[in-house]
Design a protein around this motif. Structure first.
Motif, mmCIF file in Angstrom:
data_model
loop_
_atom_site.group_PDB
_atom_site.id
_atom_site.type_symbol
_atom_site.label_atom_id
_atom_site.label_comp_id
_atom_site.label_asym_id
_atom_site.label_seq_id
_atom_site.Cartn_x
_atom_site.Cartn_y
_atom_site.Cartn_z
ATOM 1 N N THR A 48 -11.242 62.071 -6.183
ATOM 2 C CA THR A 48 -10.918 61.122 -5.120
ATOM 3 C C THR A 48 -12.184 60.548 -4.498
ATOM 4 O O THR A 48 -12.279 59.352 -4.214
ATOM 5 N N GLN A 49 -13.176 61.405 -4.291
ATOM 6 C CA GLN A 49 -14.446 60.954 -3.727
ATOM 7 C C GLN A 49 -15.152 59.990 -4.676
ATOM 8 O O GLN A 49 -15.715 58.973 -4.238
ATOM 9 N N ALA A 50 -15.122 60.285 -5.966
ATOM 10 C CA ALA A 50 -15.777 59.420 -6.952
ATOM 11 C C ALA A 50 -15.105 58.042 -7.003
ATOM 12 O O ALA A 50 -15.785 57.010 -7.094
ATOM 13 N N LEU A 51 -13.789 58.031 -6.939
ATOM 14 C CA LEU A 51 -13.064 56.756 -6.988
ATOM 15 C C LEU A 51 -13.357 55.917 -5.740
ATOM 16 O O LEU A 51 -13.493 54.691 -5.826
ATOM 17 N N ALA A 52 -13.446 56.584 -4.596
ATOM 18 C CA ALA A 52 -13.713 55.858 -3.352
ATOM 19 C C ALA A 52 -15.093 55.219 -3.354
ATOM 20 O O ALA A 52 -15.324 54.218 -2.664
ATOM 21 N N ALA A 53 -16.014 55.778 -4.135
ATOM 22 C CA ALA A 53 -17.391 55.278 -4.158
ATOM 23 C C ALA A 53 -17.573 54.103 -5.110
ATOM 24 O O ALA A 53 -18.641 53.464 -5.110
ATOM 25 N N VAL A 54 -16.590 53.783 -5.925
ATOM 26 C CA VAL A 54 -16.722 52.682 -6.885
ATOM 27 C C VAL A 54 -16.665 51.345 -6.147
ATOM 28 O O VAL A 54 -15.700 51.037 -5.448
ATOM 29 N N SER A 226 -5.441 63.378 -19.195
ATOM 30 C CA SER A 226 -4.181 63.125 -18.498
ATOM 31 C C SER A 226 -3.510 64.391 -17.997
ATOM 32 O O SER A 226 -2.867 64.371 -16.946
ATOM 33 N N LYS A 227 -3.626 65.490 -18.730
ATOM 34 C CA LYS A 227 -2.838 66.685 -18.437
ATOM 35 C C LYS A 227 -3.596 67.662 -17.540
ATOM 36 O O LYS A 227 -3.350 67.740 -16.347
ATOM 37 N N ALA A 228 -4.502 68.425 -18.109
ATOM 38 C CA ALA A 228 -5.202 69.448 -17.336
ATOM 39 C C ALA A 228 -5.982 68.850 -16.168
ATOM 40 O O ALA A 228 -6.030 69.426 -15.078
ATOM 41 N N HIS A 229 -6.586 67.690 -16.387
ATOM 42 C CA HIS A 229 -7.417 67.073 -15.349
ATOM 43 C C HIS A 229 -6.601 66.250 -14.361
ATOM 44 O O HIS A 229 -7.144 65.786 -13.346
ATOM 45 N N GLY A 230 -5.332 66.023 -14.640
ATOM 46 C CA GLY A 230 -4.474 65.306 -13.701
ATOM 47 C C GLY A 230 -4.816 63.841 -13.530
ATOM 48 O O GLY A 230 -4.639 63.281 -12.453
ATOM 49 N N LEU A 231 -5.282 63.184 -14.599
ATOM 50 C CA LEU A 231 -5.695 61.779 -14.500
ATOM 51 C C LEU A 231 -4.789 60.859 -15.321
ATOM 52 O O LEU A 231 -5.238 59.860 -15.882
ATOM 53 N N ALA A 262 -11.619 55.030 -14.403
ATOM 54 C CA ALA A 262 -11.289 56.150 -15.284
ATOM 55 C C ALA A 262 -12.540 56.919 -15.686
ATOM 56 O O ALA A 262 -12.541 58.160 -15.714
ATOM 57 N N GLU A 263 -13.607 56.196 -15.992
ATOM 58 C CA GLU A 263 -14.840 56.858 -16.413
ATOM 59 C C GLU A 263 -15.438 57.697 -15.290
ATOM 60 O O GLU A 263 -15.822 58.853 -15.500
ATOM 61 N N GLU A 264 -15.509 57.127 -14.099
ATOM 62 C CA GLU A 264 -16.069 57.870 -12.971
ATOM 63 C C GLU A 264 -15.226 59.091 -12.642
ATOM 64 O O GLU A 264 -15.750 60.170 -12.338
#
Length: 369
Positions: A48-54, A226-231, A262-264
């Protein structure tokens, strides 16, 4: 006028992918979606923090997800040139099939072998590429029949798909049996080991796919965030293979297939793997609890190594899915075969167990009956 507009024959004959449906509301019940094998715990906070920084949404992403490939290279100890990213593992698989299987100039179709029932998108990806599906029925234990798959190889076979753990039935292959299977496959046939649920495996002899890819130039490893990482919503996956394969897969891969977000997110999740594994372990423990509960109720549930369970309901699949829907639980029914149920929140799992404790169909031998 529309009758004059026709798709390719291969497209017209494709099955329609049926995504898991959301739950319907029911009075007094919290609805839960157990139909898409999603991670109910979501991603780790660092994502969440990484996405907010994009702040570069007006810029194109890295063409080949170079930052993510570098992170994966370090984490997995493989050359970054051996990694090709894609839009989820399904996107990565689509690139592999496009590179190695299709329709030849003489009109003959290459063959792709895979178990059935397995991942619902396999026939769609194969058919879209213009290749022919060769399906091999699962065993009575809902596992791959590797001997039959080896026997199905012909001079037209170009790709074989192994899904471990198998979606939707749950059993995983062992390293010993995959290693033995590879000795029966011609060196020119690409063998894809689809490991979308790798992190949930707790078997005694798990497949070491990275060791197999290092020793077998025709092996491709397929993974996802998608699964273990919840993305799941960000659609990021990748394949790993030797460069004799990746050079062709990369040629078939569209640029910018992995978004900057997605990459971040994926890199941030890799940097906090301890937290990811803690969440995965919670789901594994719930899977084991629910599976034991179902078996205690007399349900013939195969041992699952994914984040889901398979209820072999046969002709009762749609009926059970309706009964679950009345309880505000969305499950994934395969008509005439069974129902796949994702391991969700504890309340959802308890409600499922309660439903299964009252639902009767041929083949269930309840201790209370």
């Amino acid at each position: 006028m529309h009758e004059h507009i026709r798709p390719r024959k291969a497209i017209a004959s494709l099955p329609v992918y049926a995504a898991g449906k959301p739950p319907a509301p029911a009075d007094g019940l919290t609805p839960y979606k157990l139909s898409s094998n999603e991670n109910p715990l979501g991603p780790v906070p660092a994502v969440t923090q990484a996405l907010a920084a994009v702040d570069t949404l007006h810029r194109y992403p890295n063409p080949g997800a170079e930052k993510l490939r570098a992170a994966l290279s370090e984490h997995l100890q493989v050359p970054d040139a051996d990694i090709v990213t894609g839009t989820g593992s399904l996107g990565a698989l689509t690139q592999i099939i496009a590179a190695f299987a299709g329709t030849n100039q003489d009109g003959t179709a290459d063959e792709v072998i895979y178990p059935w029932r397995s991942f619902e998108a396999y026939p769609i990806v194969v058919g879209t590429a213009g290749a022919a599906s060769v399906t091999v029925p699962l065993t009575a234990e809902h596992r791959h029949d590797l001997d039959a798959m080896a026997e199905a190889v012909t001079e037209r076979t170009r790709v074989i798909l192994l899904c471990t753990p198998n979606n939707p039935t749950g059993p995983a292959l062992t390293h010993a049996e995959v290693e033995q299977f590879l000795t029966k496959v011609p060196a020119g046939v690409v063998v894809v080991i689809d490991e979308a649920y790798l992190e949930f495996v707790r078997s005694e002899d798990p497949v070491d796919s990275l060791a197999l890819y290092r020793t077998h130039p025709n092996v491709v490893v397929l993974r996802t965030f998608s699964k273990a990482h919840g993305l799941a919503a960000l659609r990021v996956g990748y394949s790993i293979a030797q460069q004799g394969i990746t050079q062709h897969v990369r040629a078939a891969a569209p640029p910018f297939s992995v978004s900057t977000l997605a990459e971040e997110a994926a890199v941030a999740s890799l940097n906090h793997l301890d937290e990811v594994h803690e969440r995965v372990q919670q789901i594994v423990e719930e899977r084991q609890r629910v599976q034991a509960g179902l078996q205690g109720l007399g349900w013939p549930v195969p041992e699952s190594q994914g984040n889901f369970l398979w209820l072999p309901l046969g002709d009762h699949a749609l009926e059970f899915a309706h009964a679950a829907g009345v309880q505000a639980l969305a499950v994934r029914a395969f008509a005439g075969e069974g129902v796949r149920v994702t391991i969700g929140e504890r309340e959802a799992n308890d409600r499922l167990l309660a439903l299964c404790g009252t639902y009767s169909f041929p083949g269930v031998n309840r201790l209370t009956e």
